[in-house]
Motif scaffolding. Structure first.
Motif, PDB file in Angstrom:
ATOM      1  N   GLY A 124       0.805  -1.212   0.000  1.00 61.25           N
ATOM      2  CA  GLY A 124       0.000   0.000   0.000  1.00 61.25           C
ATOM      3  C   GLY A 124       0.832   1.253   0.000  1.00 61.25           C
ATOM      4  N   THR A 125       0.165   2.372   0.218  1.00 60.88           N
ATOM      5  CA  THR A 125       0.791   3.692   0.213  1.00 60.88           C
ATOM      6  C   THR A 125       0.449   4.404   1.515  1.00 60.88           C
ATOM      7  N   PHE A 126       1.448   4.971   2.161  1.00 62.69           N
ATOM      8  CA  PHE A 126       1.232   5.690   3.417  1.00 62.69           C
ATOM      9  C   PHE A 126       2.393   6.652   3.629  1.00 62.69           C
ATOM     10  N   ASP A 127       2.308   7.454   4.660  1.00 64.67           N
ATOM     11  CA  ASP A 127       3.346   8.434   4.960  1.00 64.67           C
ATOM     12  C   ASP A 127       4.189   7.974   6.138  1.00 64.67           C
ATOM     13  N   ILE A 128       5.487   8.207   6.035  1.00 64.34           N
ATOM     14  CA  ILE A 128       6.401   8.093   7.168  1.00 64.34           C
ATOM     15  C   ILE A 128       7.117   9.429   7.245  1.00 64.34           C
ATOM     16  N   GLY A 129       6.774  10.243   8.245  1.00 60.77           N
ATOM     17  CA  GLY A 129       7.347  11.581   8.311  1.00 60.77           C
ATOM     18  C   GLY A 129       7.039  12.346   7.037  1.00 60.77           C
ATOM     19  N   PRO A 130       8.056  12.984   6.432  1.00 61.86           N
ATOM     20  CA  PRO A 130       7.821  13.766   5.217  1.00 61.86           C
ATOM     21  C   PRO A 130       7.779  12.919   3.946  1.00 61.86           C
ATOM     22  N   PHE A 131       7.973  11.602   4.085  1.00 63.89           N
ATOM     23  CA  PHE A 131       8.049  10.716   2.935  1.00 63.89           C
ATOM     24  C   PHE A 131       6.690  10.095   2.619  1.00 63.89           C
ATOM     25  N   THR A 132       6.389   9.995   1.339  1.00 59.03           N
ATOM     26  CA  THR A 132       5.309   9.132   0.879  1.00 59.03           C
ATOM     27  C   THR A 132       5.941   7.816   0.463  1.00 59.03           C
ATOM     28  N   VAL A 133       5.482   6.717   1.044  1.00 58.10           N
ATOM     29  CA  VAL A 133       6.089   5.425   0.750  1.00 58.10           C
ATOM     30  C   VAL A 133       5.063   4.485   0.136  1.00 58.10           C
ATOM     31  N   HIS A 134       5.559   3.655  -0.760  1.00 55.07           N
ATOM     32  CA  HIS A 134       4.755   2.625  -1.410  1.00 55.07           C
ATOM     33  C   HIS A 134       5.441   1.290  -1.135  1.00 55.07           C
ATOM     34  N   THR A 135       4.719   0.321  -0.649  1.00 56.89           N
ATOM     35  CA  THR A 135       5.289  -0.980  -0.329  1.00 56.89           C
ATOM     36  C   THR A 135       4.577  -2.070  -1.119  1.00 56.89           C
ATOM     37  N   GLU A 136       5.359  -3.075  -1.529  1.00 50.63           N
ATOM     38  CA  GLU A 136       4.801  -4.210  -2.256  1.00 50.63           C
ATOM     39  C   GLU A 136       5.503  -5.490  -1.808  1.00 50.63           C
ATOM     40  N   LEU A 137       4.731  -6.571  -1.751  1.00 48.50           N
ATOM     41  CA  LEU A 137       5.320  -7.882  -1.495  1.00 48.50           C
ATOM     42  C   LEU A 137       6.207  -8.286  -2.662  1.00 48.50           C
ATOM     43  N   VAL A 138       7.357  -8.882  -2.336  1.00 49.28           N
ATOM     44  CA  VAL A 138       8.265  -9.371  -3.363  1.00 49.28           C
ATOM     45  C   VAL A 138       8.513 -10.864  -3.156  1.00 49.28           C
ATOM     46  N   ALA A 139       9.326 -11.450  -4.034  1.00 48.52           N
ATOM     47  CA  ALA A 139       9.490 -12.901  -4.087  1.00 48.52           C
ATOM     48  C   ALA A 139      10.638 -13.356  -3.192  1.00 48.52           C
ATOM     49  N   HIS A 140      10.304 -13.845  -1.993  1.00 48.04           N
ATOM     50  CA  HIS A 140      11.293 -14.304  -1.027  1.00 48.04           C
ATOM     51  C   HIS A 140      10.628 -15.371  -0.166  1.00 48.04           C
ATOM     52  N   PRO A 141      11.396 -16.247   0.475  1.00 45.81           N
ATOM     53  CA  PRO A 141      10.770 -17.330   1.244  1.00 45.81           C
ATOM     54  C   PRO A 141       9.940 -16.877   2.435  1.00 45.81           C
ATOM     55  N   VAL A 142      10.199 -15.686   2.956  1.00 44.76           N
ATOM     56  CA  VAL A 142       9.386 -15.142   4.045  1.00 44.76           C
ATOM     57  C   VAL A 142       8.689 -13.887   3.534  1.00 44.76           C
TER      58      VAL A 142
END
Length: 250
Positions: A124-142
């Motif tokens: 998803g997309t959210f703010d951390i301090g002054p940053f807009t961050v976008h996170t996505e699941l990637v291909a890893h065993p965990v």
């Protein structure tokens, strides 16, 4: 934004570098991406021990989070001023439990949350301090996340640990700096959904039209120059190897 490479060794520390840890700064705000083996010591070359404003943990393999246990000691048992106020920590489901288990002897089951304010990361997309961050699941065993950090019209994308991933390519689209793992060597390791090699990192950077590719998370047993050569063979933009203490203005 300013990026400082605190540690960039993959799997375990090398003689030259701690494991994964990267400091991102803007508008006086300090966000740390990962805190692997040896990172807490190196971090103090670039930031005061209590000057971080937030931490993002890409996943819960030791080479990306284990120095959080030492950081717990620094924050919980601080002699001058008592325990620190809770610091925002963004990580996968179960981060608090994993840290408590790894430490193994916290005063109480909730001691970690007294100095860390845990937030569960989902795509998803959210703010951390002054940053807009976008996170996505990637291909890893965990459960593992890549992150795109935007500020002032500029973007930094960090792969975390991953195999080939369409989600990572989308996060890296037109990014100004692509900090991408390249733990494997093309033609040597072929384990799917674990790590990228230099050629794969270069191919993702090329398709995403990233403006600068910085290869990271290369283990001590891997020749980084081979991975650098393979990345340059498929990506025409600038490519560098991450190095402890290196800084980038984004």
């Amino acid at each position: 934004m300013k990026l400082t490479v605190v540690g960039c060794s993959g799997s375990f520390p090398s003689a030259e570098s701690a494991c994964s840890s990267y400091l991102v700064e803007a508008d006086g705000f300090r966000l740390l991406l990962d805190m692997g083996n040896g990172a807490l010591g190196e971090l103090q070359r670039h930031s005061g021990l209590y000057d971080l404003d937030a931490i993002f943990l890409s996943h819960l393999h030791a080479d990306h989070f284990i120095d959080m246990c030492a950081y717990f000691v620094a924050r919980y048992y601080r002699h001058d001023g008592g325990p620190c106020a809770p610091l925002p920590v963004y990580g996968p489901e179960g981060t608090e439990h994993r840290l408590t288990t790894a430490y193994a002897d916290t005063p109480t089951a909730s001691s970690m949350s007294e100095v860390f304010d845990f937030h569960t990361v989902k795509p998803g997309t959210f703010d951390i301090g002054p940053f807009t961050v976008h996170t996505e699941l990637v291909a890893h065993p965990v459960e593992a996340y890549a992150i795109r950090i935007e500020h002032g019209g500029r973007a930094l994308t960090y792969s975390g640990d991953t195999g080939v991933s369409e989600a990572l390519e989308e996060l890296a689209r037109d990014t100004d700096l692509f900090l991408c793992e390249a733990a494997f060597t093309d033609g040597k390791e072929t384990i799917p959904d674990l790590h990228l090699n230099g050629r794969e990192a270069g191919e993702i950077a090329a398709r995403a039209r990233a403006r600068l590719l910085v290869l990271t998370h290369i283990p001590p047993w891997t020749d980084p120059q081979i991975n650098l050569t393979h990345a340059r063979a498929v990506y025409t933009g600038p490519v560098e190897l991450a190095a402890t203490g290196a800084t980038y203005e984004i």
